[in-house]
Design a protein around this motif. Structure first.
Motif, PDB file in Angstrom:
ATOM      1  N   ALA A 189       0.635  -1.497  -0.303  1.00  0.00           N
ATOM      2  CA  ALA A 189       0.236   0.218   0.233  1.00  0.00           C
ATOM      3  C   ALA A 189       1.298   1.445  -0.041  1.00  0.00           C
ATOM      4  N   LYS A 190       0.184   2.443  -0.636  1.00  0.00           N
ATOM      5  CA  LYS A 190       0.913   3.360  -0.293  1.00  0.00           C
ATOM      6  C   LYS A 190      -0.372   4.849  -0.108  1.00  0.00           C
ATOM      7  N   GLY A 191       0.874   5.966   0.159  1.00  0.00           N
ATOM      8  CA  GLY A 191      -0.393   6.787   0.537  1.00  0.00           C
ATOM      9  C   GLY A 191       0.294   7.973   1.193  1.00  0.00           C
ATOM     10  N   THR A 192      -0.581   9.198   1.431  1.00  0.00           N
ATOM     11  CA  THR A 192       0.156  10.925   1.527  1.00  0.00           C
ATOM     12  C   THR A 192      -0.028  10.391   3.272  1.00  0.00           C
ATOM     13  N   LEU A 193       0.503  11.306   3.682  1.00  0.00           N
ATOM     14  CA  LEU A 193       1.349  12.094   5.206  1.00  0.00           C
ATOM     15  C   LEU A 193       0.276  13.084   5.881  1.00  0.00           C
ATOM     16  N   SER A 194      -0.322  13.277   6.876  1.00  0.00           N
ATOM     17  CA  SER A 194      -0.327  14.541   7.845  1.00  0.00           C
ATOM     18  C   SER A 194       0.008  14.743   8.545  1.00  0.00           C
ATOM     19  N   GLY A 195       1.561  15.496   8.947  1.00  0.00           N
ATOM     20  CA  GLY A 195       2.010  15.272  10.016  1.00  0.00           C
ATOM     21  C   GLY A 195       2.416  14.448  10.716  1.00  0.00           C
ATOM     22  N   GLY A 196       2.868  13.994   9.801  1.00  0.00           N
ATOM     23  CA  GLY A 196       4.515  12.363   9.858  1.00  0.00           C
ATOM     24  C   GLY A 196       3.518  10.970   9.944  1.00  0.00           C
ATOM     25  N   THR A 197       1.624  11.347  10.328  1.00  0.00           N
ATOM     26  CA  THR A 197       0.581  10.168  10.406  1.00  0.00           C
ATOM     27  C   THR A 197       0.257   9.817   9.259  1.00  0.00           C
ATOM     28  N   LYS A 198       0.309   8.562   9.379  1.00  0.00           N
ATOM     29  CA  LYS A 198      -0.362   7.576   8.317  1.00  0.00           C
ATOM     30  C   LYS A 198      -1.767   8.369   7.620  1.00  0.00           C
ATOM     31  N   ASN A 199      -1.523   8.684   6.525  1.00  0.00           N
ATOM     32  CA  ASN A 199      -3.704   8.747   5.791  1.00  0.00           C
ATOM     33  C   ASN A 199      -3.890   7.336   5.367  1.00  0.00           C
ATOM     34  N   GLN A 200      -5.105   7.147   5.449  1.00  0.00           N
ATOM     35  CA  GLN A 200      -5.312   6.162   4.608  1.00  0.00           C
ATOM     36  C   GLN A 200      -5.163   5.560   3.104  1.00  0.00           C
ATOM     37  N   HIS A 201      -4.713   4.358   2.687  1.00  0.00           N
ATOM     38  CA  HIS A 201      -3.799   4.433   1.545  1.00  0.00           C
ATOM     39  C   HIS A 201      -4.395   4.676   0.631  1.00  0.00           C
ATOM     40  N   THR A 202      -3.921   5.376  -0.916  1.00  0.00           N
ATOM     41  CA  THR A 202      -4.490   5.590  -2.053  1.00  0.00           C
ATOM     42  C   THR A 202      -4.079   3.763  -3.124  1.00  0.00           C
ATOM     43  N   PHE A 203      -3.730   3.353  -2.409  1.00  0.00           N
ATOM     44  CA  PHE A 203      -3.573   2.524  -4.488  1.00  0.00           C
ATOM     45  C   PHE A 203      -2.822   0.560  -2.844  1.00  0.00           C
TER      46      PHE A 203
END
Length: 224
Positions: free
Chosen positions: A167-181
Motif C-alpha cells: 500500500a501507499k498513501g499520503t502523510l499528515s503531520g508525519g502520520t499515515k493517512n488511509q492508503h490510496t493504492f
C-alpha cells in the motif's frame, strides 16, 4: 522517393522516443536479482510501479521497497503480511517520506483484526533497522532490515509464510493517512526463499514496438 525519405526521417524519431521512454511504461525496471539471490514481488509486467525484494540474513530479513510516487510531497509506502490475504490482522512495515524527500523514517504498525484501523505498535523501531532511502525521478527506494522474531505479538514472525500486501498513501503531520493504492499476492510467500513473483521483465513492450516499426519500414520500402 519522397515517401521513402520522409519515412526514413520519421522512423529514427519514433525509435528515439521509445528508447527515451523504455522505463516509463509503468515506472521502473525489475531488479535483476529477482529469483536469484532475492525473492521479489511487484507489478512488473512491462515495468514496475512497485516492487518488494527480500533476502534472508539468518536472524532476519533484508527488504527493499521501491514505489512510483507522483510528487515529493509527504507520503508513505509499506508492505503488510497476513495469513488470510486480508488487510485486517496484518503486520505492517512502512517507510515514511517527509521534507520533500529529504527525510525518511521506518516504522512497524498493525492493522486491527476488525474494522479499518492501523496503529503504530508500542515500539515501532524494535527489531527494525533502516539501512538507506532515497527519492529520485519520482521513485521512492527504502531499504531496511527486520528481525525474524519480535517480543511484540503485533510484529509477526518472518519465518512463517504469509500473503504480502502493498500500500501507499499520503502523510499528515508525519502520520499515515488511509492508503490510496493497494495490491496483494495471490499465494502464500516465504521470506526465507527467493521466488520471483514480480511478473515480466520491463522494457519488452517498447522494444517489441521498435521491431514492429522496423518490419513495417522494410515492407514500405520494398513496396515502393
Amino acid at each position: 522517393m519522397t515517401a521513402i525519405k520522409t519515412y526514413h526521417a520519421v522512423l529514427p524519431i519514433c525509435i528515439l522516443y521509445l528508447l527515451n521512454n523504455v522505463n516509463l511504461v509503468n515506472g521502473f525496471s525489475k531488479d535483476s536479482t529477482c529469483g536469484g539471490t532475492h525473492g521479489c514481488w511487484g507489478d512488473c509486467d512491462g515495468g514496475c510501479s512497485f516492487l518488494l525484494t527480500w533476502m534472508s540474513s539468518g536472524s532476519g530479513v533484508n527488504f527493499k521497497m521501491k514505489a512510483s510516487l507522483s510528487t515529493n510531497a509527504d507520503q508513505w509506502a509499506g508492505f503488510g503480511i497476513s495469513t488470510s490475504a486480508s488487510m485486517q490482522n496484518a503486520s505492517v512495515t512502512s517507510c515514511l517520506m517527509t521534507s520533500s524527500g529529504a527525510s525518511f523514517n521506518p516504522e512497524n504498525s498493525y492493522n486491527a483484526a476488525s474494522g479499518n484501523t492501523n496503529s503504530v505498535v508500542s515500539s515501532p523501531l524494535n527489531g527494525l533497522t533502516a539501512t538507506g532511502a532515497t527519492y529520485a525521478d519520482n521513485i521512492l527506494t527504502c531499504e531496511l532490515s527486520r528481525t525474524n522474531t519480535n517480543s511484540d505479538a503485533e510484529v509477526f514472525d518472518l519465518t512463517t509464510d504469509y500473503y504480502i500486501l502493498f500500500a501507499k498513501g499520503t502523510l499528515s503531520g508525519g502520520t499515515k493517512n488511509q492508503h490510496t493504492f493497494t495490491d496483494k499476492t495471490a499465494v502464500l510467500v516465504s521470506f526465507q526463499a527467493t521466488q520471483d513473483l514480480a511478473g515480466g521483465v520491463a522494457i519488452i513492450k517498447p522494444f517489441t514496438s521498435i521491431l514492429i516499426m522496423l518490419s513495417v519500414s522494410q515492407i514500405v520500402l520494398f513496396s515502393m
